[in-house]
Design an enzyme around this catalytic site. Structure first.
Site, short mmCIF file in Angstrom:
data_model
loop_
_atom_site.label_atom_id
_atom_site.label_comp_id
_atom_site.label_asym_id
_atom_site.label_seq_id
_atom_site.Cartn_x
_atom_site.Cartn_y
_atom_site.Cartn_z
N GLN A 282 1.25 -9.83 5.29
CA GLN A 282 -0.20 -9.96 5.20
C GLN A 282 -0.62 -10.49 3.83
OE1 GLN A 282 -0.73 -5.89 6.25
NE2 GLN A 282 -1.16 -6.32 8.40
N HIS B 156 -1.66 -2.80 -9.37
CA HIS B 156 -2.16 -2.51 -8.03
C HIS B 156 -1.68 -3.57 -7.03
CE1 HIS B 156 -4.85 -0.87 -4.99
NE2 HIS B 156 -5.16 -2.13 -4.70
N THR C 153 -6.79 -6.27 6.00
CA THR C 153 -5.94 -5.76 7.08
C THR C 153 -6.65 -4.56 7.68
OG1 THR C 153 -4.75 -4.09 5.83
CG2 THR C 153 -3.98 -6.35 5.61
N CYS C 154 -6.02 -3.92 8.67
CA CYS C 154 -6.73 -2.79 9.27
C CYS C 154 -6.77 -1.58 8.33
CB CYS C 154 -6.14 -2.43 10.62
SG CYS C 154 -4.38 -2.19 10.60
N ASN C 155 -5.87 -1.56 7.36
CA ASN C 155 -5.87 -0.42 6.45
C ASN C 155 -6.50 -0.69 5.09
OD1 ASN C 155 -4.86 1.65 7.97
ND2 ASN C 155 -2.73 1.04 7.63
N ARG C 156 -6.77 -1.95 4.79
CA ARG C 156 -7.36 -2.22 3.49
C ARG C 156 -8.12 -3.55 3.47
NH1 ARG C 156 -4.21 -1.21 -0.49
NH2 ARG C 156 -2.70 -0.08 0.77
N GLU D 208 6.40 0.41 4.72
CA GLU D 208 6.26 -0.36 5.98
C GLU D 208 6.31 -1.86 5.66
OE1 GLU D 208 3.47 -2.16 6.92
OE2 GLU D 208 2.00 -1.59 5.40
N PRO D 209 6.90 -2.63 6.56
CA PRO D 209 7.20 -4.02 6.21
C PRO D 209 6.05 -5.02 6.43
CG PRO D 209 8.18 -3.47 8.31
CD PRO D 209 7.48 -2.24 7.85
N ALA E 82 5.26 8.09 32.67
CA ALA E 82 4.78 6.80 32.16
C ALA E 82 3.65 7.00 31.16
CB ALA E 82 4.33 5.92 33.31
N GLU F 170 1.77 7.62 27.31
CA GLU F 170 1.58 6.71 26.19
C GLU F 170 2.79 6.71 25.26
OE1 GLU F 170 -1.87 6.46 22.93
OE2 GLU F 170 -2.50 7.15 24.91
#
Lengths: 421, 270
Positions: free
Chosen positions: A121, A100, A49-52, A115-116, A191, A193
């Site tokens: 994933q 783990h 994933t983007c974090n792991r 976070e869901p 408008a 971010e």
């Protein structure tokens, strides 16, 4: 028979390293195959994933497999092995690895606790490995269990409750003013971010319409088109405020843009329908005095941050409960694993005993001349001796003790199980 | 038998109130359910008592202070159960059960000595007038309870105190809507109570209005709810102002009712 986890996450490696080592898209299938083909690796799965990035393997010799996996990662991604030294890559094996995996699936190891997305994933990674026939008894069971542990954590703790981002907190607050957001209109002043992110959250919660009032109309139109909303010139925001239920303000103006008399006038015309104002601009763009008007609720960025902070600490408290659930489940899994390990020993012990019984009965029958009744009696006696002799070691193997590995080794040695007949 | 079932009802209402009270401080799954179950059991005994008295008296049991207050409480619990069943609003019990319990408790200490009904009172108007009066008062009682919940929730939102009760209370819009719905139900009933009362007074005593305290207070109450009712439609008086007015309206009913129970004068005598 051990689970081995090799991986890196947002804590151990920067995004530059993580993206180099990711098994995303086309790289996943060959990566999984490569891992599976390593010597000493019996089963494999990869979560990227983007974090792991995590590699799961069923191995018999964790230390040897660690070296192989490290070599594999650096050669697969063609990066110098030196990059993987130090803390970047972490390894867990045995019960630690199981813990783990459970913690990752339950989102206890995530950047945003609870976070869901991670559970989905993990599921996807498992399904992919299953489809590629890279997993077997151990990893299948581990992944299924990880998913059920995550679900248990979700239902038995409040870890996933309460918003932990500013835009989500705004949505949650809106739901405490308006029962549900269907049919509500959101007016964006500015408008930027932040406005866009918050608008996305509101859109996902089912608001009817998004209206953008921006100083540059073109940019406003661009943003509005993303939400199939409408854009109006900035000066018309006071008229738009009559129809909107939620106003999101982030204009970047140096001073108050929305003043108390404006809102007061609007409230009269709105027949006092509640108005939720969110000021995420710094410096603030809505006069704080507006909050004192009836049926008007004004939250600035600090207010929302306070909500988020208290929710975060609430989640940390819930995480302790979740860790307890994980510990419990690791223990259960270990017990299952132990049983699984003792099964081959029990099977070969029984086989060995059966072979001896058949062998000896046959020998004896060849030498003597017995009638049918006597033959049956001898066979019965032989099998009853065998059963009685192998019952205690079988029972001991099935029993839940700490020194099972030793016990298995001892039984194999004592009964000469590897030697054959 | 009648008195005993009343005492049992009071006991279960007490249990319900305790459960609902502790529910305010500790969020559990069991407490709200327990409160609801205790109310149901109490209500069944209370109903037994009401039915028993009805048969014993031979007419609607509201002709002494004890019976009248008890019947009021009965109406409040009836509406509470209906509301709880249909909306399942968080913490509703914690705000409504105390009202019902207080009425039942007051009723338990009031005199239950009945004088025989005078011929003027012995009329079918007795049932019609009092039924409208009590049901509308009960609707206003619940509307006031919800209005109070609204004010608590609004206080949380304005002061940005977002823990504990805030999370468990329903949204402002929902509280406002249901409170208003109760008023739209109570207001016509209350109007009918006043109309039927004056027709009855005219039949029995020859005048529609004799300026008794309860009549005056009832007209005040009627005016207050008329304001709540219509200002919402015309000027959009909703939310906070409507909530405050609903509570004031209910307070005038209680004053009228207390005056009735204590003064014991005029046509509304027990």
């Amino acid at each position: 028979m051990k689970v081995l986890v090799a991986g890196l996450n947002h804590k151990s490696a920067d995004v530059e390293v993580r993206e180099k080592l990711a098994f995303s898209g086309d790289k996943l299938a060959p990566g999984l195959q490569g891992l599976k083909d390593l010597p000493g690796v019996k089963e494999a799965a990869i979560l990227s994933t983007c974090n792991r990035v995590e590699l799961y393997a069923h191995v018999s010799d964790p230390d040897g497999a660690k070296r192989e996996i490290k070599r594999f990662i650096s050669s697969f991604h063609s990066i110098p092995a030196g990059l993987l030294e130090g803390k970047t890559l972490y390894f867990h094996s045995g019960p630690d690895a199981i813990r783990h995996v459970f913690r990752v699936a339950s989102s206890l190891d995530s950047m945003v606790l609870g976070e869901p997305q991670i559970l989905g994933q993990v599921k996807a990674a498992f399904e992919f490995a299953l489809e590629k026939k890279a997993t077997g008894v151990l990893l299948n069971r581990l992944m299924k269990k990880a998913i059920s542990v995550a679900k248990r954590v979700r239902t038995e703790t409040r870890i996933a409750e309460n918003a932990v981002s500013i835009s989500f907190a705004a949505v949650e607050l809106a739901k405490k003013i308006f029962t549900d957001l269907a049919g509500k209109t959101v007016l964006l002043l500015g408008a930027g971010e932040m406005a866009e992110l918050a608008a996305r959250h509101f859109m996902a919660s089912g608001v009817k319409e998004i209206v953008v009032a921006n100083r540059t109309l073109a940019r406003g139109q661009e943003l509005a088109s993303e939400f199939e909303g409408k854009a109006v010139p900035f000066d018309e925001f006071k008229d738009e405020m009559l129809h909107a239920d939620i106003v999101l303000c982030s204009t970047g103006a140096p001073d108050y843009v929305v003043l108390k008399p404006d809102v007061h006038a609007a409230m009269g015309k709105r027949k006092q329908r509640p108005l939720f104002l969110i000021d995420i601009s710094v410096p603030r763009n809505i006069d704080p005095q507006v909050n004192s008007l009836d049926n008007v609720y004004l939250y600035d960025v600090d207010d929302l941050q306070t909500v988020v902070d208290s929710n975060r600490s609430e989640r940390r408290k819930e995480a302790d409960k979740a860790e307890m659930i994980v510990s419990e489940e690791v223990e259960t899994f270990e017990r299952w694993l132990d049983c699984l390990q003792s099964v081959p020993a029990i099977v070969s012990l029984r086989q060995r005993a059966e072979e001896i019984r058949k062998c000896e009965v046959q020998k004896m029958l060849n030498k003597t001349d017995l009638d049918e009744k006597e033959r049956k009696a001898v066979e019965l006696m032989a099998s009853s001796i065998v059963n009685k002799l192998i019952h205690p070691p079988t029972a001991a193997l099935k029993e839940d003790t700490g020194d099972r590995d030793q016990l298995i080794a001892m039984i194999i040695k004592l009964y000469g199980l590897n030697g054959g007949c | 038998m009648g008195a005993l079932s009343f005492q049992i009802a009071l006991f279960f209402y007490l249990l319900a109130m305790l459960a609902a009270f502790f529910d305010l401080f500790k969020s559990t799954r069991i407490l709200p359910k327990a409160a609801y179950m205790f109310v149901i059991v109490g209500f069944l005994f209370h109903t037994t008592n009401v039915v028993y008295s009805w048969f014993a008296d031979g007419h609607i049991p509201i002709v002494n202070a004890h019976e009248a207050t008890s019947f009021f409480a009965w109406c409040v619990f009836l509406l509470f159960l209906l509301l709880e069943y249909s909306y399942k609003l968080g913490l509703l019990g914690s705000f409504i059960i105390p009202i019902g319990f207080a009425l039942t408790l007051v009723s338990s200490v009031l005199s239950s000595a009945s004088k025989p009904l005078t011929p003027q009172l012995r009329s079918y108007w007795l049932g019609i007038h009092t039924f409208f009066a009590f049901m509308s008062s009960a609707a206003f009682a619940l509307a006031a309870g919800l209005a109070f919940m609204y004010l608590v929730q609004e206080h949380h939102l304005k002061r940005k105190r977002l823990g504990g009760l805030f999370e468990r209370l329903p949204s402002l819009q929902r509280l406002d809507e249901i409170s208003y719905r109760l008023i739209t139900m109570g207001f016509p009933l209350f109007t009918l109570a006043i109309i039927s009362g004056s027709i009855w007074a005219d039949n029995a005593w020859g005048s529609y209005l004799s300026w008794e305290p309860i009549q005056v207070w009832s007209i005040i109450t009627w005016l207050i709810f008329a304001v709540v009712f219509h200002s919402r439609l015309l000027a959009g008086w909703r939310g906070r102002r409507a909530a405050v007015l609903s509570i004031i309206g209910f307070a005038t009913i209680i004053i009228a009712f207390a005056g009735l129970a204590l003064l014991q004068k005029g046509q509304h005598i027990f």
